[in-house]
Design an enzyme around this catalytic site. Structure first.
Site, short mmCIF file in Angstrom:
data_model
loop_
_atom_site.label_atom_id
_atom_site.label_comp_id
_atom_site.label_asym_id
_atom_site.label_seq_id
_atom_site.Cartn_x
_atom_site.Cartn_y
_atom_site.Cartn_z
N SER A 67 36.89 33.10 45.60
CA SER A 67 37.57 33.99 45.51
C SER A 67 38.21 34.37 44.37
CB SER A 67 39.27 33.53 46.53
OG SER A 67 39.07 34.01 47.41
N LYS A 70 37.46 36.96 42.22
CA LYS A 70 38.53 38.91 42.34
C LYS A 70 39.45 38.90 41.14
CE LYS A 70 39.02 37.97 47.23
NZ LYS A 70 38.24 36.45 48.23
N TYR A 192 30.64 42.64 48.69
CA TYR A 192 31.80 41.66 48.48
C TYR A 192 31.47 40.00 48.37
CZ TYR A 192 35.33 38.92 49.88
OH TYR A 192 36.44 38.49 50.18
N TYR A 243 46.35 31.75 46.86
CA TYR A 243 47.28 32.29 48.19
C TYR A 243 48.61 32.07 48.40
CZ TYR A 243 41.78 31.26 48.48
OH TYR A 243 40.72 30.91 47.61
N VAL A 261 38.06 29.13 47.86
CA VAL A 261 38.03 27.95 48.61
C VAL A 261 36.59 27.37 48.48
CG1 VAL A 261 38.10 29.34 50.63
CG2 VAL A 261 36.44 29.26 50.27
N1 GLU Z 1 34.31 34.06 50.21
C1 GLU Z 1 35.82 34.33 51.35
C2 GLU Z 1 35.88 34.79 52.29
O1 GLU Z 1 36.20 35.76 51.77
C3 GLU Z 1 36.33 34.39 49.93
C4 GLU Z 1 37.14 32.90 50.17
C5 GLU Z 1 38.11 32.57 48.71
O2 GLU Z 1 37.64 32.10 48.51
O3 GLU Z 1 38.72 33.12 49.51
O4 GLU Z 1 36.05 34.50 53.63
#
Ligand code: GLU
Length: 307
Positions: A67, A70, A192, A243, A261
């Site tokens: 993430s 992002k 994604y 988060y 994560v």
């Molecule tokens: N590939 C993970 C998902 O989309 C990303 C999670 C993350 O790093 O928050 O569930």
């Protein structure tokens, strides 16, 4: 102040201070490639505005950025497509887990922010419409900004994400039912998942994130974002980037940050430097235990923060 800091000594001290925490927490377990990473890894890098990077520990070891990407996808979508993105995604903390569906129904398919999965899917959808190849565009941008042409996707991670991707598929289809996804959902999900799979080291990440410390300027001096857009992304990182522990992160670290994560976190000191840290053991909210502690030590020892 940052110019006068002895970064190598500072990073050694931080690594020693957090050593007892490295290995605590739990690496992400939802895909084998993440579950099998050695939890005792720890690396940290700091990149100055001129691109000089210092690091400690495993700072040059590539890991799954997840993430953390992002924030880069958001920057590209805003740079290429402008403000209209904000008609499709909000800017408020969600107070729910990153992959939650519940709020989406109450709020008519508009995700709370670009850093929960629903919001990131909207951002990638926008980038796909703007460029025709969202994940390659993102990888190309990261290669340029990190000055590392070797950066790549991890095909095994991308395939695992796909295999365990029911929740993301549900979120994407649900938003599509509200008209908030423009591309076919299977193609969007593929981009994604490729995006999540990009491997980078702390050194790569710290360098790649410098445009946020440089108020929108890329490594070649050209402008990616207006000063105002760079401020806005930093602000959303501060309020939504870690988060549902963004309040605690702001309290402890006092910097815009984005975690993943895989155990990576990027943090920005606007006008000064960018930090990246990696340690796979996660706390209950999904943030790296040793990573948050290291950033906490950095801002405590240097006094550098946005507050
Ligand atoms: N590939 C993970 C998902 O989309 C990303 C999670 C993350 O790093 O928050 O569930």
């Amino acid at each position: 102040m940052a110019d006068t800091l002895d970064y190598p000594a500072l990073l050694e001290r931080i690594a020693a201070d957090v050593a007892a925490l490295v290995g605590s927490g739990t690496p992400a377990e939802y895909i084998p490639a993440l579950a099998s990473v050695d939890p005792h890894r720890f690396g940290m890098a700091v990149a100055g505005l001129d691109g000089t990077v210092h690091g400690v520990g495993d700072w040059e070891v590539p890991f799954s950025t997840q993430s953390v990407t992002k924030v880069f996808a958001l920057a590209l979508a805003l740079a290429e497509g402008g403000d209209s993105l904000w008609e499709r995604v909000g800017r408020e903390p969600s107070g729910n887990p990153f992959n939650s569906l519940v709020q989406l129904e109450y709020e008519n398919g508009i995700p709370r922010n670009p850093f929960i999965n629903a919001g990131a899917l909207v951002v990638t959808d926008r980038l796909q419409s703007l460029t025709g190849d969202a994940s390659s565009e993102l990888l190309g941008f990261l290669r340029e900004e990190s000055r590392n042409p070797e950066l790549s996707f991890d095909a095994e991670v991308a395939a695992s994400e796909q295999e365990h991707g029911d929740r993301n598929a549900a979120v994407a289809h649900f938003m599509a039912s509200y008209g908030n996804i423009d591309n076919p959902v299977p193609a969007l999900l593929e981009h994604y998942f490729w995006q999540c799979s990009i491997e980078m080291s702390c050194a790569d990440l710290a360098r790649a994130g410098l445009f946020l410390a440089r108020h929108g300027l890329r490594s070649d001096g050209s402008r990616l974002l207006t000063r105002s857009e760079a401020k806005q992304i930093n602000a959303v990182m501060l309020t939504c980037g870690t988060y549902d522990a963004a309040g605690e992160f702001a309290y402890r670290v006092g910097l815009p940050g984005k975690s993943g994560v895989g155990g990576g976190i990027i943090a920005v000191v606007p006008g000064q430097c960018t930090l990246a840290v990696w340690s796979p053991g996660l706390d209950a909210q999904g943030n790296s235990v040793a990573g948050v502690a290291a950033l906490d030590r950095f801002t405590t020892l240097t006094g550098l923060s946005v507050f």
